[in-house]
Design an enzyme around this catalytic site. Structure first.
Site, PDB file in Angstrom:
ATOM      1  N   GLY A   1     -21.411   6.460  -7.132  1.00 30.77           N
ATOM      2  CA  GLY A   1     -20.435   6.421  -6.053  1.00 30.77           C
ATOM      3  C   GLY A   1     -20.868   5.543  -4.890  1.00 30.77           C
ATOM      4  O   GLY A   1     -20.058   4.795  -4.323  1.00 30.77           O
TER       5      GLY A   1
ATOM      6  N   LYS B   1     -16.616  14.387  -4.036  1.00 32.27           N
ATOM      7  CA  LYS B   1     -16.031  13.145  -3.507  1.00 32.27           C
ATOM      8  C   LYS B   1     -14.919  12.572  -4.390  1.00 32.27           C
ATOM      9  O   LYS B   1     -13.998  11.943  -3.888  1.00 32.27           O
ATOM     10  CB  LYS B   1     -17.122  12.087  -3.294  1.00 32.27           C
ATOM     11  CG  LYS B   1     -17.999  12.360  -2.086  1.00 32.27           C
ATOM     12  CD  LYS B   1     -18.958  11.208  -1.840  1.00 32.27           C
ATOM     13  CE  LYS B   1     -19.870  11.495  -0.672  1.00 32.27           C
ATOM     14  NZ  LYS B   1     -20.770  10.382  -0.368  1.00 32.27           N
TER      15      LYS B   1
ATOM     16  N   ASP C   1     -18.181   5.667   3.699  1.00 31.69           N
ATOM     17  CA  ASP C   1     -19.514   5.290   3.189  1.00 31.69           C
ATOM     18  C   ASP C   1     -19.679   3.767   3.166  1.00 31.69           C
ATOM     19  O   ASP C   1     -20.727   3.230   3.496  1.00 31.69           O
ATOM     20  CB  ASP C   1     -19.727   5.850   1.772  1.00 31.69           C
ATOM     21  CG  ASP C   1     -20.116   7.327   1.797  1.00 31.69           C
ATOM     22  OD1 ASP C   1     -20.648   7.799   2.819  1.00 31.69           O
ATOM     23  OD2 ASP C   1     -19.867   8.008   0.785  1.00 31.69           O
TER      24      ASP C   1
ATOM     25  N   ARG D   1     -29.998   1.713 -14.556  1.00 32.38           N
ATOM     26  CA  ARG D   1     -30.789   2.292 -15.648  1.00 32.38           C
ATOM     27  C   ARG D   1     -29.950   2.412 -16.918  1.00 32.38           C
ATOM     28  O   ARG D   1     -30.357   1.957 -17.980  1.00 32.38           O
ATOM     29  CB  ARG D   1     -31.281   3.674 -15.195  1.00 32.38           C
ATOM     30  CG  ARG D   1     -32.026   4.433 -16.242  1.00 32.38           C
ATOM     31  CD  ARG D   1     -32.443   5.794 -15.725  1.00 32.38           C
ATOM     32  NE  ARG D   1     -31.300   6.638 -15.335  1.00 32.38           N
ATOM     33  CZ  ARG D   1     -31.410   7.861 -14.861  1.00 32.38           C
ATOM     34  NH1 ARG D   1     -32.610   8.399 -14.695  1.00 32.38           N
ATOM     35  NH2 ARG D   1     -30.338   8.559 -14.549  1.00 32.38           N
TER      36      ARG D   1
ATOM     37  N   GLY E   1     -28.243   0.658  -9.033  1.00 33.43           N
ATOM     38  CA  GLY E   1     -27.487   1.883  -9.249  1.00 33.43           C
ATOM     39  C   GLY E   1     -26.032   1.571  -9.537  1.00 33.43           C
ATOM     40  O   GLY E   1     -25.551   0.464  -9.229  1.00 33.43           O
ATOM     41  N   ALA E   2     -25.332   2.551 -10.138  1.00 30.95           N
ATOM     42  CA  ALA E   2     -23.927   2.320 -10.500  1.00 30.95           C
ATOM     43  C   ALA E   2     -23.076   3.564 -10.254  1.00 30.95           C
ATOM     44  O   ALA E   2     -22.077   3.783 -10.921  1.00 30.95           O
ATOM     45  CB  ALA E   2     -23.847   1.901 -11.978  1.00 30.95           C
TER      46      ALA E   2
HETATM   47  P1  NAP Z   1     -24.531   9.037  -8.258  1.00 30.48           P
HETATM   48  O1  NAP Z   1     -23.086   8.744  -8.222  1.00 30.48           O
HETATM   49  O2  NAP Z   1     -25.036  10.199  -9.018  1.00 30.48           O
HETATM   50  O3  NAP Z   1     -25.295   7.694  -8.771  1.00 30.48           O
HETATM   51  C1  NAP Z   1     -26.670   7.654  -8.848  1.00 30.48           C
HETATM   52  C2  NAP Z   1     -27.126   6.340  -9.486  1.00 30.48           C
HETATM   53  O4  NAP Z   1     -28.566   6.350  -9.429  1.00 30.48           O
HETATM   54  C3  NAP Z   1     -26.735   6.179 -10.953  1.00 30.48           C
HETATM   55  O5  NAP Z   1     -26.389   4.844 -11.182  1.00 30.48           O
HETATM   56  C4  NAP Z   1     -28.021   6.534 -11.697  1.00 30.48           C
HETATM   57  O6  NAP Z   1     -28.234   5.754 -12.856  1.00 30.48           O
HETATM   58  C5  NAP Z   1     -29.083   6.116 -10.723  1.00 30.48           C
HETATM   59  N1  NAP Z   1     -30.305   6.919 -10.923  1.00 30.48           N
HETATM   60  C6  NAP Z   1     -30.433   8.244 -10.749  1.00 30.48           C
HETATM   61  N2  NAP Z   1     -31.689   8.638 -11.038  1.00 30.48           N
HETATM   62  C7  NAP Z   1     -32.354   7.518 -11.429  1.00 30.48           C
HETATM   63  C8  NAP Z   1     -33.673   7.260 -11.867  1.00 30.48           C
HETATM   64  N3  NAP Z   1     -34.579   8.250 -11.951  1.00 30.48           N
HETATM   65  N4  NAP Z   1     -34.027   5.995 -12.168  1.00 30.48           N
HETATM   66  C9  NAP Z   1     -33.119   4.979 -12.078  1.00 30.48           C
HETATM   67  N5  NAP Z   1     -31.846   5.170 -11.684  1.00 30.48           N
HETATM   68  C10 NAP Z   1     -31.467   6.424 -11.361  1.00 30.48           C
HETATM   69  O7  NAP Z   1     -25.107   9.246  -6.766  1.00 30.48           O
HETATM   70  P2  NAP Z   1     -24.489   8.744  -5.388  1.00 30.48           P
HETATM   71  O8  NAP Z   1     -23.453   9.725  -4.918  1.00 30.48           O
HETATM   72  O9  NAP Z   1     -24.149   7.320  -5.499  1.00 30.48           O
HETATM   73  O10 NAP Z   1     -25.742   8.944  -4.400  1.00 30.48           O
HETATM   74  C11 NAP Z   1     -26.892   8.135  -4.540  1.00 30.48           C
HETATM   75  C12 NAP Z   1     -27.811   8.316  -3.349  1.00 30.48           C
HETATM   76  O11 NAP Z   1     -27.131   7.917  -2.155  1.00 30.48           O
HETATM   77  C13 NAP Z   1     -28.275   9.754  -3.094  1.00 30.48           C
HETATM   78  O12 NAP Z   1     -29.653   9.730  -2.855  1.00 30.48           O
HETATM   79  C14 NAP Z   1     -27.511  10.158  -1.839  1.00 30.48           C
HETATM   80  O13 NAP Z   1     -28.219  11.103  -1.069  1.00 30.48           O
HETATM   81  C15 NAP Z   1     -27.430   8.829  -1.124  1.00 30.48           C
HETATM   82  N6  NAP Z   1     -26.355   8.737  -0.108  1.00 30.48           N
HETATM   83  C16 NAP Z   1     -26.715   8.432   1.173  1.00 30.48           C
HETATM   84  C17 NAP Z   1     -25.748   8.349   2.152  1.00 30.48           C
HETATM   85  C18 NAP Z   1     -26.140   8.007   3.563  1.00 30.48           C
HETATM   86  O14 NAP Z   1     -25.314   8.203   4.454  1.00 30.48           O
HETATM   87  N7  NAP Z   1     -27.321   7.472   3.806  1.00 30.48           N
HETATM   88  C19 NAP Z   1     -24.389   8.561   1.837  1.00 30.48           C
HETATM   89  C20 NAP Z   1     -24.059   8.847   0.508  1.00 30.48           C
HETATM   90  C21 NAP Z   1     -25.055   8.949  -0.462  1.00 30.48           C
HETATM   91  P3  NAP Z   1     -27.606   6.136 -14.304  1.00 30.48           P
HETATM   92  O15 NAP Z   1     -26.257   5.482 -14.312  1.00 30.48           O
HETATM   93  O16 NAP Z   1     -28.567   5.544 -15.241  1.00 30.48           O
HETATM   94  O17 NAP Z   1     -27.548   7.645 -14.360  1.00 30.48           O
END
Ligand code: NAP
Length: 274
Positions: free
Chosen positions: A130, A68, A104, A151, A127-128
């Protein structure tokens, strides 16, 4: 200009095997009476894959993990929204010029708007990454008051500073309250379905609880929130709306959201997750 006899749309990601986007988009294209085909592509070499969009006249592409942000430098232009969020989940091919967009944030906004006003509401974003950035964009654009809990303190603080909103650490979460809570972390996603990012006792501090996870449909967080009397929203709603907004960008037509929801729900229920 002559076009492909069948309009090709694609998903670029790695992995892509379990994505529900092909089922959702192909059903919608058929119902819209369009001669189009949406194919998942496991991308190994991103730059070459983006050249392939131009080379093969692919009409549009969905972009998912881990591309992305990485895809931005290979595109011809990025719209203002995707630029601000810093991520592209949609590519539109206009006569060989590739434009990057982000649906999104719209997915989150449309899902939330169906159950609550956003203007003036306080919104805790967990969370922080994308998805948190997409949520921040949508909430701020519509007059909400977001704050961030993450976190990793340094990352959360940096994001909060960039978007000019408050940050709290996980340890401080017990003292917080908001109209809306959005979980943008993957905590609770299949197969770790017994995990939850926030203990159930604290959920009475929120009115609406939204999870961006859609597998399972009802995460532990949402089950706890329902018991606490909150209005709950599954990530399925975000998924449907972000996909529908992509189809709108590619075809200029309004897609059948209810049908898309049904197809994805059936696929999720068929896979044994609820
Ligand atoms: P990302 O950029 O990797 O960010 C993940 C965030 O979650 C980070 O801030 C991370 O914290 C935190 N995190 C990860 N594991 C954790 C844990 N065990 N405990 C506490 N915090 C934790 O991921 P993303 O792209 O934003 O995606 C996040 C979620 O959104 C995924 O599950 C994805 O499948 C979902 N999503 C859904 C849709 C939909 O259409 N429904 C669309 C897009 C994404 P740290 O900063 O501490 O690492």
């Amino acid at each position: 200009m002559e076009k492909n006899p069948t309009e090709i749309l694609a998903l670029f990601g790695n992995p892509v095997a379990h994505s529900l986007s092909p089922a959702m988009h192909n059903t919608a294209l058929k119902a819209m009476g369009l001669n189009g085909l949406y194919v998942p592509i496991l991308v190994e070499h991103l730059e070459a894959a983006v050249q392939g969009i131009r080379g093969m006249g692919i009409r549009g592409v969905s972009v998912t993990i881990p591309f992305k942000t990485k895809i931005i430098k290979y595109l011809d232009m990025i719209d203002q929204e995707a630029q601000r969020i810093g991520a592209v989940n949609t590519v539109v091919n206009r006569k060989g010029r590739l434009k990057g967009c982000n649906t999104d944030w719209r997915g989150i906004f449309e899902a939330l708007s169906a159950v609550t006003a956003i203007k003036g509401k306080t919104v805790l974003i967990l969370g922080a990454g994308g998805t948190a950035r997409a949520a921040l964009f949508g909430i701020l654009k519509h007059g909400g008051k977001p704050f961030i809990v993450n976190r990793t303190v340094q990352k959360g603080r940096r994001l909060a500073r960039e978007w000019n909103c408050p940050f709290y650490s996980m340890e401080e979460i017990g003292g917080l309250k908001a109209d809306i809570l959005i979980n943008t972390t993957p905590v609770g996603m299949s197969p770790n379905t017994d995990k939850t990012p926030i203990i159930s006792e604290l959920l009475r501090n929120y009115g609406v609880v939204m999870d961006v996870i859609y597998n399972p449909l009802k995460t532990q967080l949402l089950r706890d929130a329902e018991k606490a009397g909150c209005t709950i929203l599954s990530g399925l709603e975000m998924f449907i709306h972000q996909g529908a907004e992509q189809l709108k960008l590619w075809t200029g037509q309004e897609p059948p959201r209810e049908l898309m929801r049904r197809v994805v729900m059936e696929a999720l229920e068929g896979s044994g997750t609820k």
